[in-house]
Design an enzyme around this catalytic site. Structure first.
Site, PDB file in Angstrom:
ATOM      1  N   CYS A 176      -1.556  -9.761  -7.536  1.00 18.68           N
ATOM      2  CA  CYS A 176      -2.204  -8.462  -7.562  1.00 18.68           C
ATOM      3  C   CYS A 176      -3.650  -8.547  -8.019  1.00 18.68           C
ATOM      4  CB  CYS A 176      -1.426  -7.472  -8.425  1.00 18.68           C
ATOM      5  SG  CYS A 176      -1.621  -7.686 -10.201  1.00 18.68           S
ATOM      6  N   CYS A 184       4.002 -14.604 -10.433  1.00 21.09           N
ATOM      7  CA  CYS A 184       2.803 -13.904  -9.966  1.00 21.09           C
ATOM      8  C   CYS A 184       3.021 -13.204  -8.631  1.00 21.09           C
ATOM      9  CB  CYS A 184       1.660 -14.913  -9.835  1.00 21.09           C
ATOM     10  SG  CYS A 184       0.082 -14.172  -9.385  1.00 21.09           S
ATOM     11  N   SER A 241       0.873  -1.164   0.000  1.00 21.20           N
ATOM     12  CA  SER A 241       0.000   0.000   0.000  1.00 21.20           C
ATOM     13  C   SER A 241       0.909   1.211   0.000  1.00 21.20           C
ATOM     14  CB  SER A 241      -0.881  -0.022   1.245  1.00 21.20           C
ATOM     15  OG  SER A 241      -1.769   1.065   1.234  1.00 21.20           O
ATOM     16  N   ARG A 255      -0.486  -4.026  -6.526  1.00 22.08           N
ATOM     17  CA  ARG A 255      -1.713  -4.680  -6.012  1.00 22.08           C
ATOM     18  C   ARG A 255      -2.894  -3.870  -6.484  1.00 22.08           C
ATOM     19  NH1 ARG A 255      -5.413  -7.614  -4.711  1.00 22.08           N
ATOM     20  NH2 ARG A 255      -5.854  -8.463  -2.640  1.00 22.08           N
ATOM     21  N   THR A 304      -7.361   1.621   4.929  1.00 24.89           N
ATOM     22  CA  THR A 304      -6.933   0.790   6.051  1.00 24.89           C
ATOM     23  C   THR A 304      -7.805   1.005   7.277  1.00 24.89           C
ATOM     24  OG1 THR A 304      -4.703   1.070   5.210  1.00 24.89           O
ATOM     25  CG2 THR A 304      -4.926   0.099   7.386  1.00 24.89           C
ATOM     26  N   CYS A 321      -5.172  -9.396 -13.632  1.00 24.32           N
ATOM     27  CA  CYS A 321      -5.592 -10.202 -14.777  1.00 24.32           C
ATOM     28  C   CYS A 321      -7.051 -10.605 -14.661  1.00 24.32           C
ATOM     29  CB  CYS A 321      -4.715 -11.436 -14.901  1.00 24.32           C
ATOM     30  SG  CYS A 321      -4.588 -12.408 -13.392  1.00 24.32           S
ATOM     31  N   CYS A 357       0.064  -6.944 -17.033  1.00 22.35           N
ATOM     32  CA  CYS A 357       0.474  -7.648 -15.814  1.00 22.35           C
ATOM     33  C   CYS A 357       1.771  -7.054 -15.282  1.00 22.35           C
ATOM     34  CB  CYS A 357       0.664  -9.131 -16.097  1.00 22.35           C
ATOM     35  SG  CYS A 357       1.390 -10.019 -14.707  1.00 22.35           S
TER      36      CYS A 357
END
Lengths: 267, 602
Positions: free
Chosen positions: B574, B571, B86, B334, B370, B577, B540
């Site tokens: 995140c 990978c 984050s 992310r 958050t 895709c 990606c």
């Protein structure tokens, strides 16, 4: 007819908590070492060692009396012990060093292990270590321990067969030229190489059971061992960045460039 | 008799020779597997801020009121915090409620207060001062690494007796006998090979029978998808929309370090049709966290979020910031929710509830989620504590979590989200980003959401369907990377520490309408390469998808001489895709636990 009482095997597996192999290492700004604020896990060769101990028990069944794992490290290293307990070890020993103190050196570790083995009431018949730790790549602890104890050693093992009746082990070692098979008398120090086995996953039910297994906490002074490093690290730097190569058009140009670089012909 | 004995001995010999050979491995059959099972009171899937806040709150209630409650947190990352990424500037509102004396805690990572807020507009070569909405004032907030913050929450949860199990993913749900309620969670299988056969090290996942299951998987969770479908949780709300956040953490030259500075940027490198912006926060210890968020409703399939981030760093503002003795120490990405109030689904289902970003409580103008995630975790914990007392594992009635929906509607989370509900949708008019900025200015300074209208997405247009065809747009030409400031994708990827055991089933499934065969694969390549310029290969942020030249393979599983290669080991979890693929035929499922990125400072 019952076989004569074979002394049951007590196995000791020293393990080390190192930076996880998948993490990208960075030199710290002070150039005294590596940034350790990253994920740590059990040294992969030590995982192989724990796996081998557990497989020995699966093969020899009751002939293996106990599998103890031991680590010499900061408080967080007890997590690594728990993972080993979840893989199948019975009990753990944690020789705690303070968080801020420097990492123990192979000789210090070997001396501590020697002290622990002497302390073990039931004795130790087999010590299985990883061949090297992936942080310092020293590859010395197993050999030093065997020397201190006066025991046989079989390093870089890729296959181990233990005969409890004869109190011998047949070990295949990975050497430069290929494979070497040796027969060793117990008690024995083994170090594991990559091809020995593929470690199992610590399953969740086993992790939960491992919480109840005992971990004995000791300090270096309890063992009468001094873990202060003998070596002083002066500086740690990254390897020099690769600079691009050059293409040359002809052999003469190549020879000229070699001469310019100060390389002279031999003979 | 002798013949039979001889035959058995021969078979035994052959078996001994081939005990681990691949040809002898059996296919895994989920319907016949026997699982170890355990009973818990509350099972929380996801060890992020929401999940851990719920766990801590449950243990606090146990201490206050006396009824013991067994709480288990399952986390697919190898450690708590490994999969957390984050900005972040954290508003401590929920933390103050959860742990009022957090400041006294020696290890708390909220050491750098946010001191100055700035907003600027970037053109390709310059930057201009911009006014920022009052919501974006960060007085009282803290700049921190959310990964570290989460790890700290994890240690507190463990101290309080929560059983935290990192390295184990919540892979499946346990349904009640009538199939109408959730009774628990199963973890992932380990030790399957690429073809789904059981290796020597095979262990089936464990089953946790839980009275209450709290799903805290973060944005676009995999179990959340299953639950949404099963219980039709999105019946009455707008589709969720997302953004992709990519970021880097740099140790900057001391001359460029201004601790407590919070900078937000709009404009370059994004155009008027693409929602998004950049952030630069100066954390503690000489570190600067910076990144780019791009709305996943971006129309141009040629857009590469990674390349946008890299070319942004060559803007004079960043060139200066990252000049001198600067080192990049982290990279990651992310997706995050942007749908706001209108996209919140039904929060509870028989036997459990959704908390945190699994439901989607990000306050987009504040760029903070958050505090809302933590608060919803706490509210759900309170409802769960009461529900646990009233249910047993065998009872016909599953735990009733509807109280949580009520307390949510009466909470400050709801109030906050209501106030800003029209801001993000206002960017989806033909006026693009310009229109959005204008409306947002009006709403945040004057109207403050006190209007009778709510912009809805009644046509249920998703992020994926916003994508235009390649023939309708101009390709984007990205400049080549110039190390050390900008590097190629794989060099950056190495900084995430991501890895997955190689010999396991690929966790990214190409599947459409329940089918997963070669036909689906062919259609995927045909449409994505033919119409959308191979979007996944560009989008990606971990280089998982590649459309490669493969004449032979294309005959069975490809199109136009190209096939899809999925490098699932890269990978970083995140979920872009799954969200953005125009053909909506990628299903992100959990890999073996313990894999994925190893974030520590993101």
């Amino acid at each position: 007819m019952r076989p004569s009482a074979v002394r049951l095997l007590n196995v000791l597996v020293p393990i080390k908590r190192t930076i996880d192999y998948a993490v990208k290492i960075r030199v710290n700004p002070q150039q005294t070492g590596v940034d350790t604020n990253v994920k740590h896990s059990m040294n992969p060769f030590d995982e192989i060692a724990v796996e081998e101990a557990v497989r020995l028990r699966e093969k020899l069944k009751d002939a293996v009396k106990s599998i103890k794992v031991i680590t010499i490290g900061p408080p967080k290293a007890s997590e690594t012990l728990r993972t080993a307990l979840a893989m199948g070890a019975d009990a753990g020993i944690h020789v705690e060093v303070p968080e801020a103190s420097p990492s123990p050196e192979p000789l210090g570790v070997a001396k501590a292990l020697q002290a622990v083995i002497k302390r073990e009431k039931e004795g130790v018949d087999l010590v299985i270590l990883g061949k090297q730790a992936i942080d310092d790549d020293a590859g010395q602890t197993g050999q030093m321990l065997a020397g201190l104890m006066g025991w046989s050693q079989a390093t870089f093992a890729s296959k181990i067969v233990v005969d409890t009746e004869k109190k011998e082990a047949s070990v295949t070692r990975e050497i430069d030229g290929g494979l070497e098979e040796i027969r060793c008398r117990l008690p024995l120090v083994l170090t594991t190489d990559l091809r020995l086995n593929e470690p199992r996953y610590a399953s969740l039910p086993n992790i939960m059971k491992a919480k109840k297994k005992p971990i004995e906490k000791l300090s270096a002074s309890d063992l009468g061992v001094d873990l202060t490093p003998i070596l002083e690290t002066l500086k740690v730097t990254e390897p020099p960045k690769r600079t691009g190569g050059q293409k040359v058009e002809s052999v003469d140009e190549l020879v000229q460039k070699l001469k310019d670089a100060g390389i002279t012909a031999v003979a | 008799m002798i013949r039979a004995r001889g035959h058995r001995a021969l078979v035994r010999q052959i078996r001994a020779l081939h005990s681990t050979a691949r040809c002898r491995r059996e296919l895994f059959d989920p319907s016949t597997v026997e699982r170890a099972s355990d009973e818990v009171d509350v099972c929380i899937v996801g060890g992020g801020p929401a999940g851990l806040s719920a766990a801590i709150r449950l243990k606090q209630l146990e201490q206050e009121k006396g009824n013991e409650v067994r709480v288990v947190v399952l986390e697919k990352g190898s450690e708590i915090g490994s999969h957390i990424l984050s900005g972040a500037v954290v508003e401590p509102r929920a933390l103050n409620e959860l742990l009022p004396s957090w400041k006294d805690h020696p290890d708390n990572p909220l050491t750098q207060p946010a001191l100055h807020d700035h907003m600027r507009f970037l053109t390709p070569n310059k930057s201009f001062w911009m006014p920022h909405p009052p919501q974006m004032s960060n007085k009282g907030n803290y700049i921190t690494s959310l990964s570290r913050f989460t790890a700290w929450l994890g240690s507190i949860a463990e101290e309080m007796g929560v059983e935290v199990y990192p390295g184990f993913a919540g892979a499946g749900l346990v349904y009640g006998e009538d199939g109408k309620s959730v009774r628990g969670v199963t973890t992932n299988e380990v030790g399957l090979d690429r073809q789904g056969r059981m290796k020597d090290a095979f262990e089936p996942g464990m089953e946790f029978r839980a009275k209450v299951t709290l799903v805290a998987e973060g944005a676009h969770g995999s179990l959340t998808k299953q639950l949404t479908k099963k219980f039709d949780l999105r019946k009455d709300c707008d589709p969720q929309t997302y953004g992709i956040g990519l970021k880097e953490v740099w140790r900057v030259d001391p001359s460029q370090y201004r601790p407590g500075e919070v900078m937000h940027l709009m404009g370059y490198p994004l155009d008027n049709k693409t929602y998004g912006g950049a952030f630069v926060y100066h954390m503690a210890d000489g570190l600067v966290t910076m990144g780019l968020v791009i709305g996943l409703d971006y129309p141009n399939p040629y857009l590469s979020p990674y390349s946008e981030l890299q070319r942004m760093k060559h803007h004079p503002y960043f060139q200066t910031l990252l000049s001198g003795d600067a080192t990049r120490i982290a990279y990651g990405a992310r997706t995050l929710n942007e749908g706001g109030l209108q996209s919140i689904p039904k929060l509870s289902f028989p036997g459990g509830a959704l908390i945190g970003c699994s439901a989607g409580f990000v306050n987009v103008p504040k760029i903070k989620g958050t505090h809302n995630a933590m608060k919803t975790g706490m509210l759900a914990a309170e409802a769960a504590y009461d529900a646990v007392a009233k249910t047993s594992h065998e009872s016909e009635e599953a735990a009733d979590m509807t109280k949580y929906e009520e307390t949510f509607k009466n909470s400050w989370v709801y109030e906050e989200l209501k106030e800003v509900r029209n801001l993000r949708p206002s960017f989806n008019t033909p006026l693009g980003v310009f229109g959005g900025v204008m409306y947002s200015g009006l709403d945040t300074y004057i109207l403050k959401g006190r209007v009778p209208w709510t912009f809805r997405n009644k046509q249920k247009v998703t992020d994926a369907s916003h994508t235009k065809r390649a023939s309708e747009v101009q390709p984007i030409k990205y400049p080549p990377f110039q190390p050390p400031l900008s590097t190629d994708l794989l060099t950056s990827l190495a900084l995430t520490g991501t890895n997955h055991a190689e010999d396991q089933p690929i966790h990214l499934r190409v599947t459409k309408d329940g089918k997963e065969d070669l036909e689906v694969r062919r259609k995927h390549v045909e449409r994505n390469v033919g119409e959308f310029a191979g979007l996944l290969g560009r989008a990606c942020p971990a280089g998982v998808y590649e459309y490669v030249e493969d004449e032979e393979g294309a005959k069975t599983a490809g199109w136009g001489g190209k096939t899809l290669v999925i490098n699932s080991q890269n990978c970083i979890h995140c979920k872009l895709c799954d969200i953005k693929v125009p053909t909506q035929d990628i299903n992100w499922t959990v890999p073996e636990g313990g894999g994925g990125p190893k974030y520590t400072i993101t």
